[in-house]
Write a protein that holds these residues in place. Sequence first.
Motif, short mmCIF file in Angstrom:
data_model
loop_
_atom_site.label_atom_id
_atom_site.label_comp_id
_atom_site.label_asym_id
_atom_site.label_seq_id
_atom_site.Cartn_x
_atom_site.Cartn_y
_atom_site.Cartn_z
N GLU A 78 24.18 80.22 28.26
CA GLU A 78 22.85 80.29 27.65
C GLU A 78 22.54 78.98 26.94
OE1 GLU A 78 22.45 83.68 25.17
OE2 GLU A 78 23.00 85.12 26.74
N PRO A 79 21.42 78.34 27.29
CA PRO A 79 21.10 77.05 26.69
C PRO A 79 20.30 77.20 25.41
CG PRO A 79 19.50 77.55 28.38
CD PRO A 79 20.47 78.71 28.35
N HIS A 80 20.31 76.14 24.62
CA HIS A 80 19.38 76.07 23.50
C HIS A 80 17.97 75.86 24.03
CE1 HIS A 80 16.94 73.87 20.52
NE2 HIS A 80 17.60 74.57 19.61
N THR A 81 17.82 74.90 24.95
CA THR A 81 16.51 74.57 25.53
C THR A 81 16.57 74.73 27.04
OG1 THR A 81 16.02 72.98 23.76
CG2 THR A 81 14.77 72.76 25.80
N ALA B 146 16.75 85.19 31.97
CA ALA B 146 17.39 84.19 31.13
C ALA B 146 16.44 83.56 30.11
CB ALA B 146 17.99 83.08 32.00
N GLY B 147 15.15 83.49 30.44
CA GLY B 147 14.19 82.81 29.58
C GLY B 147 14.17 83.31 28.14
N ARG C 249 14.50 77.74 23.08
CA ARG C 249 13.27 77.00 23.29
C ARG C 249 12.99 76.92 24.79
NH1 ARG C 249 13.36 71.57 20.06
NH2 ARG C 249 14.86 70.94 21.67
N LEU C 250 11.77 77.29 25.18
CA LEU C 250 11.34 77.22 26.58
C LEU C 250 10.41 76.03 26.74
CD1 LEU C 250 10.47 80.89 27.65
CD2 LEU C 250 12.28 79.43 28.59
N THR D 53 22.30 72.43 23.91
CA THR D 53 22.43 72.36 25.36
C THR D 53 21.05 72.42 25.99
OG1 THR D 53 24.59 73.44 25.34
CG2 THR D 53 23.40 73.42 27.43
N LEU D 54 20.76 71.45 26.84
CA LEU D 54 19.51 71.42 27.59
C LEU D 54 19.82 71.74 29.04
CD1 LEU D 54 16.42 70.56 27.83
CD2 LEU D 54 17.31 68.35 28.55
N LEU D 55 19.28 72.82 29.56
CA LEU D 55 19.49 73.21 30.94
C LEU D 55 18.20 72.99 31.72
CD1 LEU D 55 21.28 74.48 33.13
CD2 LEU D 55 20.40 76.72 32.43
N VAL D 56 18.28 72.14 32.74
CA VAL D 56 17.13 71.81 33.58
C VAL D 56 17.26 72.57 34.90
CG1 VAL D 56 15.81 69.97 34.67
CG2 VAL D 56 17.04 69.52 32.54
N VAL D 57 16.24 73.33 35.23
CA VAL D 57 16.23 74.16 36.44
C VAL D 57 15.81 73.31 37.63
CG1 VAL D 57 15.20 76.16 37.57
CG2 VAL D 57 15.70 76.22 35.11
#
Length: 319
Positions: A68-71, A94-95, A100-101, A5-9
């Motif tokens: 919670e995302p993977h990235t 959350a970071g 992966r950040l 999962t990629l979460l874009v802020v």
Amino acid sequence: MAQRTLLVVLFDGVQSLDVTGPVEVFSGAERHSPGTYRVRTASLDGGPVRTSSGLTLVPDGSLTRASEPHTLLVPGGEGTRRPDPRLVEWLRSAGPRARRLVSVCTGAILLARAGLLDGRRVTTHWAYCETLARQHPAVEVDPDPIFVRDGDVATSAGVTAGIDLALALVEEDLGRDAALTVARHLVVFLRRPGNQAQFSAQLAAQTARREPLRDVQQWITEHPAGDLSVESLAARAALSPRHFARAFQAETGMPPGRYVDRVRLEHARRLLEDTADGIEEISRASGYGTPEAMRRAFLRTLGASPAEYRRRFRPAPVT
């Protein structure tokens, strides 16, 4: 293979290309290899955000309800200068839970404000590297590369460098073939090495104030295979070698030898990227004289041999 999962802020004042560039890369990788990525976007309250260019982006949901995302990817933009304190607090919480950040451009400033970059080597847009280093002395800021990996933290320079970083992450996750397919569809190169400089030699150096020195700068650029010794360049500027070396560094910000090295490396890179010329021919045309001398320069600066650089950077013909 587990789906990542990629979460874009998202936030007001975000740079639109910092968002859409990486999203297109990861979405393209999902189309190539279904079930590998799930791309999601989220803002603090789940509402639309207005980008720095005036576009409106509608997120998938709110950060507070996001799983919670993977990235976790944090883009940059004008909104990072005076961010909502709630966003910084959310990142601080959350970071650390993300596998992966990733930051694009000045997104690194948000990660630094949240205390997530202390002790890390990072980069950001060249115009903000000094600010990031001054405001966060515990962060090691490298202003030169287009992206930097430090363990599970990846940071990139301005705007399009986010695409380079995203392609590198796809290559790491899924392999070169998947990343190359995405790059071909986006009509971009796979891939600029992360330690490639953000600037060309001409942009990295200041333009000299005095006309004779400006003329020398231009002559170096146009004649990389010429005699570019300090003595020869000083004669061209009608100065003594010692005076020339001092004046050149004072007005351009770098010694003449370093400027020559940058110009020759850049010239060789362009020939590797844009022509089918052989390594020996390129080494002579770029002023190295021998392939071995060029190889040493590439390894020292880019961490790759000329042949490896060409393989990475120059895409295979699209069939």
